[in-house]
Design an enzyme around this catalytic site. Structure first.
Site, PDB file in Angstrom:
ATOM      1  N   SER A  50       0.872  -1.179   0.000  1.00 24.99           N
ATOM      2  CA  SER A  50       0.000   0.000   0.000  1.00 24.99           C
ATOM      3  C   SER A  50       0.906   1.224   0.000  1.00 24.99           C
ATOM      4  O   SER A  50       2.077   1.128   0.392  1.00 24.99           O
ATOM      5  CB  SER A  50      -0.840   0.012   1.282  1.00 24.99           C
ATOM      6  OG  SER A  50      -1.456   1.268   1.470  1.00 24.99           O
ATOM      7  N   TYR A  52      -2.760  -1.413  10.352  1.00 21.90           N
ATOM      8  CA  TYR A  52      -2.602  -1.601   8.911  1.00 21.90           C
ATOM      9  C   TYR A  52      -1.274  -1.019   8.434  1.00 21.90           C
ATOM     10  O   TYR A  52      -0.521  -1.665   7.700  1.00 21.90           O
ATOM     11  CB  TYR A  52      -3.781  -0.914   8.217  1.00 21.90           C
ATOM     12  CG  TYR A  52      -3.832  -1.048   6.711  1.00 21.90           C
ATOM     13  CD1 TYR A  52      -4.306  -2.206   6.114  1.00 21.90           C
ATOM     14  CD2 TYR A  52      -3.444   0.003   5.879  1.00 21.90           C
ATOM     15  CE1 TYR A  52      -4.375  -2.317   4.729  1.00 21.90           C
ATOM     16  CE2 TYR A  52      -3.510  -0.100   4.501  1.00 21.90           C
ATOM     17  CZ  TYR A  52      -3.983  -1.266   3.933  1.00 21.90           C
ATOM     18  OH  TYR A  52      -4.051  -1.366   2.565  1.00 21.90           O
TER      19      TYR A  52
HETATM   20  C1  BGC Z   1      -6.222   1.609   2.335  1.00 25.44           C
HETATM   21  C2  BGC Z   1      -7.433   2.458   2.065  1.00 25.44           C
HETATM   22  C3  BGC Z   1      -7.031   3.906   1.775  1.00 25.44           C
HETATM   23  C4  BGC Z   1      -5.964   3.930   0.708  1.00 25.44           C
HETATM   24  C5  BGC Z   1      -5.424   5.333   0.415  1.00 25.44           C
HETATM   25  C6  BGC Z   1      -5.254   1.764   1.200  1.00 25.44           C
HETATM   26  O1  BGC Z   1      -4.127   0.983   1.428  1.00 25.44           O
HETATM   27  O2  BGC Z   1      -6.624   0.255   2.437  1.00 25.44           O
HETATM   28  O3  BGC Z   1      -8.294   2.394   3.181  1.00 25.44           O
HETATM   29  O4  BGC Z   1      -8.137   4.624   1.305  1.00 25.44           O
HETATM   30  O5  BGC Z   1      -4.880   3.105   1.092  1.00 25.44           O
HETATM   31  O6  BGC Z   1      -5.044   6.006   1.588  1.00 25.44           O
END
Ligand code: BGC
Length: 255
Positions: free
Chosen positions: A143, A156
């Site tokens: 991410s 996360y």
């Molecule tokens: C998350 C989302 C978030 C996006 C941008 C992703 O990794 O799961 O919840 O909207 O990143 O910030």
């Protein structure tokens, strides 16, 4: 058909980015093992879609936060298709909880589903790739939050930061075996993980406005990067992350 004869395993493969990865890899000719935890009907439909592309797919219900389940997933790939060439560590969840709110259970679950699964998925897939010879590709779906704080989503961010170092360290450790390890760091994608934001017009407008390209991405726009990284054009990429975020990280102080 750059992946003809290759075998891919996709964790969290019947929904969101994982589902698009299954279809993109199959479109290039790979046979695919689809890991899933819920919704067997969605997996069956996906198997049918893969068959329509001329490839084979099998669904395996496995909780990849458990090493035994991961082992069974890879063993099933080998008993069904004789090998594993591409491992996509995609399964991921978030609790949207801050450091002050997060419970022990939430912490353990997010870290286990996102990071532990990627660590042992890498380990078990790499052992198989080494045993069969010829190298392989391991692709970790991380991410923008492997590097970019997201206040209110702390477990996360921790898990994705861990995947960043997993990608770098495993890339270096496994390079002598010809196994390339690359992260793909999506920004905001139109998947179930963002369903609440997409359903709220104000929140969606704010999010779109923070993204230089002005919109969330579709999961296919991440899967196309994964298919490239699995294929013959990506022979010199390892131990790094490709961000596919529409410019989000470079433009916004935070969401
Ligand atoms: C998350 C989302 C978030 C996006 C941008 C992703 O990794 O799961 O919840 O909207 O990143 O910030």
């Amino acid at each position: 058909m750059s992946l003809k004869g290759k075998v891919a395993v996709v964790t969290g493969g019947n929904t969101g980015i994982g589902k698009s990865c299954v279809l993109a890899l199959a479109a290039e000719g790979a046979n695919v093992v689809i890991d899933f935890v819920a919704d067997p009907e969605a997996t069956e439909q996906l198997e049918t879609q893969v068959a329509a592309l001329g490839d084979q797919a099998i669904g395996v219900q496995a909780d990849v936060s458990r090493v035994d389940d991961l082992q069974r997933l890879i063993s099933t790939a080998v008993s069904s298709f004789q090998r594993v060439d591409i491992m996509v560590n995609n399964a991921g969840i978030e609790t949207r909880t801050s450091i002050l709110q997060t419970t022990e259970d939430q912490y353990d679950r997010v870290l286990a589903v996102n990071l532990k699964s990627a660590f042992f998925g890498t380990q078990i897939a790499a052992k198989q790739m080494i045993a069969q010879g010829g190298g392989g590709r391991i692709i970790n779906i991380t991410s923008v939050h492997e590097d970019w704080p997201m206040p209110g989503n702390t477990p996360y961010c921790l898990s994705k930061g861990g995947m960043r170092m997993l990608t770098r360290t495993a890339g270096v450790e496994l390079a002598p075996h010809g196994i390339l390890v690359v992260g793909v760091g999506p920004g905001a994608i139109d998947t179930p993980i963002n369903a609440q934001t997409v359903a709220d017009p104000d929140a969606l407008r704010r999010l779109d406005a923070a993204i230089p390209l002005g919109r969330l991405a579709q999961p296919t726009e991440i899967a196309s990067v994964v298919a490239f990284l699995a294929g013959p054009g990506a022979t010199y990429l390892t131990a790094t992350t490709i961000f596919a975020d529409g410019g989000l990280m470079q433009s916004s102080p935070g969401l």
